[in-house]
Design a protein around this motif. Structure first.
Motif, PDB file in Angstrom:
ATOM      1  N   ASN A   1      24.949  42.273  30.479  1.00  0.00           N
ATOM      2  CA  ASN A   1      25.509  42.708  29.239  1.00  0.00           C
ATOM      3  C   ASN A   1      24.785  43.136  27.891  1.00  0.00           C
ATOM      4  O   ASN A   1      25.699  43.503  26.940  1.00  0.00           O
ATOM      5  N   ASN A   2      23.792  43.129  27.875  1.00  0.00           N
ATOM      6  CA  ASN A   2      23.157  43.887  26.115  1.00  0.00           C
ATOM      7  C   ASN A   2      22.576  45.285  27.005  1.00  0.00           C
ATOM      8  O   ASN A   2      21.924  45.874  25.388  1.00  0.00           O
ATOM      9  N   LEU A   3      23.450  45.778  27.657  1.00  0.00           N
ATOM     10  CA  LEU A   3      24.058  47.063  27.608  1.00  0.00           C
ATOM     11  C   LEU A   3      24.532  48.284  26.512  1.00  0.00           C
ATOM     12  O   LEU A   3      24.022  49.125  25.966  1.00  0.00           O
ATOM     13  N   ASN A   4      25.639  47.947  27.009  1.00  0.00           N
ATOM     14  CA  ASN A   4      26.740  48.030  25.617  1.00  0.00           C
ATOM     15  C   ASN A   4      26.601  49.604  25.676  1.00  0.00           C
ATOM     16  O   ASN A   4      26.724  49.752  25.002  1.00  0.00           O
ATOM     17  N   LEU A   5      27.163  50.045  27.248  1.00  0.00           N
ATOM     18  CA  LEU A   5      27.555  51.172  27.870  1.00  0.00           C
ATOM     19  C   LEU A   5      28.931  51.462  28.275  1.00  0.00           C
ATOM     20  O   LEU A   5      29.430  50.238  28.700  1.00  0.00           O
ATOM     21  N   LYS A   6      29.740  52.707  27.373  1.00  0.00           N
ATOM     22  CA  LYS A   6      30.847  52.682  27.901  1.00  0.00           C
ATOM     23  C   LYS A   6      31.239  52.891  29.200  1.00  0.00           C
ATOM     24  O   LYS A   6      30.249  53.962  29.856  1.00  0.00           O
ATOM     25  N   GLY A   7      32.053  52.941  29.690  1.00  0.00           N
ATOM     26  CA  GLY A   7      31.704  53.227  31.556  1.00  0.00           C
ATOM     27  C   GLY A   7      31.302  52.555  32.333  1.00  0.00           C
ATOM     28  O   GLY A   7      31.489  52.120  33.763  1.00  0.00           O
ATOM     29  N   LEU A   8      30.838  51.098  31.928  1.00  0.00           N
ATOM     30  CA  LEU A   8      29.843  49.608  32.496  1.00  0.00           C
ATOM     31  C   LEU A   8      31.156  48.760  32.771  1.00  0.00           C
ATOM     32  O   LEU A   8      31.430  48.021  31.663  1.00  0.00           O
ATOM     33  N   GLU A   9      31.358  48.293  33.825  1.00  0.00           N
ATOM     34  CA  GLU A   9      32.146  46.976  33.850  1.00  0.00           C
ATOM     35  C   GLU A   9      31.492  46.235  34.784  1.00  0.00           C
ATOM     36  O   GLU A   9      31.057  47.066  36.346  1.00  0.00           O
ATOM     37  N   ILE A  10      31.481  45.412  34.259  1.00  0.00           N
ATOM     38  CA  ILE A  10      30.117  43.943  35.165  1.00  0.00           C
ATOM     39  C   ILE A  10      31.524  43.070  35.932  1.00  0.00           C
ATOM     40  O   ILE A  10      32.348  41.849  35.345  1.00  0.00           O
ATOM     41  N   LYS A  11      31.745  42.783  37.616  1.00  0.00           N
ATOM     42  CA  LYS A  11      32.553  41.612  37.321  1.00  0.00           C
ATOM     43  C   LYS A  11      31.048  41.005  39.133  1.00  0.00           C
ATOM     44  O   LYS A  11      30.613  41.652  39.223  1.00  0.00           O
ATOM     45  N   GLU A  12      31.493  39.667  38.304  1.00  0.00           N
ATOM     46  CA  GLU A  12      31.035  38.923  39.060  1.00  0.00           C
ATOM     47  C   GLU A  12      31.267  37.667  39.986  1.00  0.00           C
ATOM     48  O   GLU A  12      32.635  37.617  39.783  1.00  0.00           O
ATOM     49  N   GLU A  13      30.905  37.836  41.304  1.00  0.00           N
ATOM     50  CA  GLU A  13      31.194  37.049  42.540  1.00  0.00           C
ATOM     51  C   GLU A  13      30.092  36.604  43.484  1.00  0.00           C
ATOM     52  O   GLU A  13      29.216  36.972  43.361  1.00  0.00           O
ATOM     53  N   LYS A  14      30.292  35.034  43.103  1.00  0.00           N
ATOM     54  CA  LYS A  14      29.471  34.244  43.802  1.00  0.00           C
ATOM     55  C   LYS A  14      29.709  33.949  45.148  1.00  0.00           C
ATOM     56  O   LYS A  14      30.539  33.825  45.307  1.00  0.00           O
ATOM     57  N   VAL A  15      28.368  34.054  45.913  1.00  0.00           N
ATOM     58  CA  VAL A  15      29.050  34.092  47.625  1.00  0.00           C
ATOM     59  C   VAL A  15      27.679  32.943  47.922  1.00  0.00           C
ATOM     60  O   VAL A  15      26.513  32.766  47.391  1.00  0.00           O
ATOM     61  N   GLU A  16      28.068  32.131  48.869  1.00  0.00           N
ATOM     62  CA  GLU A  16      27.678  30.944  48.889  1.00  0.00           C
ATOM     63  C   GLU A  16      26.485  31.342  50.238  1.00  0.00           C
ATOM     64  O   GLU A  16      27.349  31.952  51.486  1.00  0.00           O
ATOM     65  N   ASN A  17      25.540  31.547  50.522  1.00  0.00           N
ATOM     66  CA  ASN A  17      24.997  31.522  51.577  1.00  0.00           C
ATOM     67  C   ASN A  17      24.505  30.492  52.116  1.00  0.00           C
ATOM     68  O   ASN A  17      25.228  29.252  52.264  1.00  0.00           O
ATOM     69  N   SER A  18      24.844  30.474  53.734  1.00  0.00           N
ATOM     70  CA  SER A  18      24.464  28.997  54.701  1.00  0.00           C
ATOM     71  C   SER A  18      23.140  28.599  53.913  1.00  0.00           C
ATOM     72  O   SER A  18      23.247  27.359  54.436  1.00  0.00           O
ATOM     73  N   THR A  19      22.054  29.013  53.568  1.00  0.00           N
ATOM     74  CA  THR A  19      21.124  27.820  53.370  1.00  0.00           C
ATOM     75  C   THR A  19      21.069  27.006  52.329  1.00  0.00           C
ATOM     76  O   THR A  19      21.182  25.734  52.192  1.00  0.00           O
ATOM     77  N   ASN A  20      22.178  27.778  51.334  1.00  0.00           N
ATOM     78  CA  ASN A  20      22.623  26.557  49.693  1.00  0.00           C
ATOM     79  C   ASN A  20      23.447  26.068  50.699  1.00  0.00           C
ATOM     80  O   ASN A  20      23.296  24.908  49.907  1.00  0.00           O
ATOM     81  N   THR A  21      24.192  26.269  51.442  1.00  0.00           N
ATOM     82  CA  THR A  21      25.042  25.257  51.586  1.00  0.00           C
ATOM     83  C   THR A  21      24.452  23.894  52.839  1.00  0.00           C
ATOM     84  O   THR A  21      25.304  22.915  52.909  1.00  0.00           O
ATOM     85  N   LYS A  22      23.546  24.454  53.167  1.00  0.00           N
ATOM     86  CA  LYS A  22      23.029  23.564  54.084  1.00  0.00           C
ATOM     87  C   LYS A  22      22.781  22.491  53.304  1.00  0.00           C
ATOM     88  O   LYS A  22      22.157  21.449  53.613  1.00  0.00           O
ATOM     89  N   TYR A  23      21.425  23.024  51.982  1.00  0.00           N
ATOM     90  CA  TYR A  23      20.581  22.348  51.591  1.00  0.00           C
ATOM     91  C   TYR A  23      22.150  21.029  50.383  1.00  0.00           C
ATOM     92  O   TYR A  23      22.052  20.279  50.438  1.00  0.00           O
TER      93      TYR A  23
END
Length: 74
Positions: free
Chosen positions: A21-43
């Motif tokens: 987020n602090n790079l401030n570069l033109k042409g940089l688009e950040i898309k976040e997507e959270k992936v649930e893994n099976s270990t985290n879900t099991k926990y």
């Protein structure tokens, strides 16, 4: 344009996002997507059950007699 996918552990996620987020570069688009893994879900499921106090067999006075009765029904 190119696409780069990163799999980032939760403990370093904030540091990586801060850097990107602090790079401030033109042409940089950040898309976040959270992936649930099976270990985290099991926990999470384990924590859910640990939080519950279930006394299923508390009402049985003699567990061995109850078990014998269940077997007789088979």
């Amino acid at each position: 344009m190119h696409t780069v996918k990163l799999k980032i552990e939760d403990d370093i996620y904030q540091n990586i996002m801060f850097l990107l987020n602090n790079l401030n570069l033109k042409g940089l688009e950040i898309k976040e997507e959270k992936v649930e893994n099976s270990t985290n879900t099991k926990y999470k499921i384990q924590q859910l059950f640990k939080a519950k106090k279930i006394n299923v067999f508390a009402s049985i006075d003699d567990p061995l007699a109850w078990q014998d009765q269940q077997r007789d029904e088979w």
